[in-house]
Design an enzyme around this catalytic site. Structure first.
Site, PDB file in Angstrom:
ATOM      1  N   TYR A 143       0.866  -1.247  -0.009  1.00  0.00           N
ATOM      2  CA  TYR A 143       0.064   0.030   0.038  1.00  0.00           C
ATOM      3  C   TYR A 143       0.933   1.186  -0.098  1.00  0.00           C
ATOM      4  O   TYR A 143       1.486   1.515   0.947  1.00  0.00           O
ATOM      5  CB  TYR A 143      -0.914   0.017   1.243  1.00  0.00           C
ATOM      6  CG  TYR A 143      -1.831   1.131   1.098  1.00  0.00           C
ATOM      7  CD1 TYR A 143      -2.327   1.983   0.410  1.00  0.00           C
ATOM      8  CD2 TYR A 143      -2.655   1.199   2.592  1.00  0.00           C
ATOM      9  CE1 TYR A 143      -3.038   2.961   0.355  1.00  0.00           C
ATOM     10  CE2 TYR A 143      -3.567   2.313   2.422  1.00  0.00           C
ATOM     11  CZ  TYR A 143      -3.875   3.309   1.518  1.00  0.00           C
ATOM     12  OH  TYR A 143      -4.650   3.996   1.705  1.00  0.00           O
ATOM     13  N   LYS A 171      -1.655  -1.583  -3.801  1.00  0.00           N
ATOM     14  CA  LYS A 171      -2.604  -0.632  -3.988  1.00  0.00           C
ATOM     15  C   LYS A 171      -2.107   0.875  -4.052  1.00  0.00           C
ATOM     16  O   LYS A 171      -1.140   1.443  -3.104  1.00  0.00           O
ATOM     17  CB  LYS A 171      -3.447  -0.523  -2.448  1.00  0.00           C
ATOM     18  CG  LYS A 171      -4.438   0.432  -2.072  1.00  0.00           C
ATOM     19  CD  LYS A 171      -5.020   0.486  -0.727  1.00  0.00           C
ATOM     20  CE  LYS A 171      -6.115   1.535  -0.788  1.00  0.00           C
ATOM     21  NZ  LYS A 171      -6.733   1.532   0.796  1.00  0.00           N
TER      22      LYS A 171
END
Length: 325
Positions: A143, A171
């Site tokens: 992420y 992400k």
């Protein structure tokens, strides 16, 4: 677990970073978490859910609460959706412990955010993410959100991390489509858009799908947008994107947990208050959110006070048909 995953979309295509419902006294509402997860999967067409991410208020939930939330969601939807556990912290050993606990609970994957506040160098990031990936047999989604953590994952570091057999996705909330394209050209990482306003643009350069906040409200529409784009109906995908722009704008008028819970509460869905240091949406913000939803053709039981319960018969979100008044 029977979520619609493929090698190119290992966690499914449409995922929502789920809030953690709370009771009025600030305790976690575990039954509410199960009900909300069910709604997001069965009504909002989510292929998967991120549990205990930042939108789940992970900085202010205990390890025991995280474990119970994850287990409640797995019991509710784990047979038909991908359930990914957020295990990112700024302490590698703590993240490893959370990853091991998530694996024991039955999570299908892990989300690991860039360590925040301590601003590690790129070599530190490489070691941190590798150690977490080495600790379990679960697939890992990185992420990358430098606006929140203070540290980007450099493109070159992403290429090196992609060599790990269990680091399979990213992400992407860096908001740098050029950098994202560069990494996608050089790795097999599945990219998931983590900035809702860029959902369609990132899809156009090869993203696998979305990890969304507005998916709480318009997840089915976002799934429709993915389906339209991938079937070659770019005009319809663009029309959906443009219709949802007011929702993107509204949910990010302030921290997304605050606004998401405000809208869930308006619609009689499990949300409840946020924990400090966050602060619940003001009446003024709630009024703006109603305007944003109306502009996008999203309607529900509008006009309720915050956290006011509504009968089950009116729970849910209705969408105006495209082109209607």
């Amino acid at each position: 677990m029977s979520g619609s995953t493929t090698p190119n979309a290992p966690f499914g295509q449409m995922l929502t970073a789920m809030v953690t419902p709370m009771r009025e006294n600030g305790d976690v509402d575990y039954d509410g978490a199960a009900r909300l997860a069910t709604y997001l999967v069965d009504e909002q067409r989510n292929d998967g859910l991120i549990i205990n991410g930042t939108t789940g208020e992970s900085p202010t939930t205990s390890d025991d609460e995280k474990d119970r939330i994850l287990r409640a969601v797995l019991e509710a939807v784990g047979d038909r959706a991908v359930v990914v556990a957020g295990v990112g912290t700024n302490d590698t050993r703590h993240s490893i412990a959370l990853a091991a606990a998530a694996e024991r609970a039955g999570a299908h994957g892990l989300l690991t955010v860039t360590p925040y506040y301590n601003k590690p160098p790129q070599e530190g990031l490489l070691r941190h993410f590798t150690a977490i990936a080495d600790a379990t047999g679960l697939p890992v989604m990185l992420y990358d959100i430098p606006g929140r953590t203070g540290t980007p994952i450099a493109s070159e570091t992403l290429v090196r991390l992609a060599e790990h057999p269990r680091i399979v996705a990213n992400k992407d909330a860096k908001d740098d489509i050029g950098a994202s394209s560069w990494v996608m050209e050089r790795t097999g990482l599945a990219y998931y858009c983590g900035s809702d306003m860029l959902n369609l643009p990132l899809l156009s350069i090869g993203a696998a799908g979305f990890v969304s906040v507005v998916g709480h409200i318009v997840g089915a529409d976002l799934h429709d947008m993915i389906d339209a784009y991938q079937s070659g109906d770019v005009t319809r995908a663009l029309a959906i994107h443009r219709r949802l722009t007011p929702v993107y704008t509204g949910i990010f008028r302030t921290q997304g947990v605050i606004t998401s819970k405000a809208v869930l509460n308006m619609f009689g869905l499990p949300g409840g208050p946020v924990r400090t240091p966050l602060a619940d949406a003001s009446h003024e913000l709630q009024a703006l959110l109603r305007e944003d939803l109306a502009a996008a053709g999203v309607k529900g039981p509008i006009g309720l006070a915050p956290h006011q319960a509504v009968p089950a018969s009116v729970v849910g979100v209705e969408r105006l048909t495209e082109g209607s008044a």
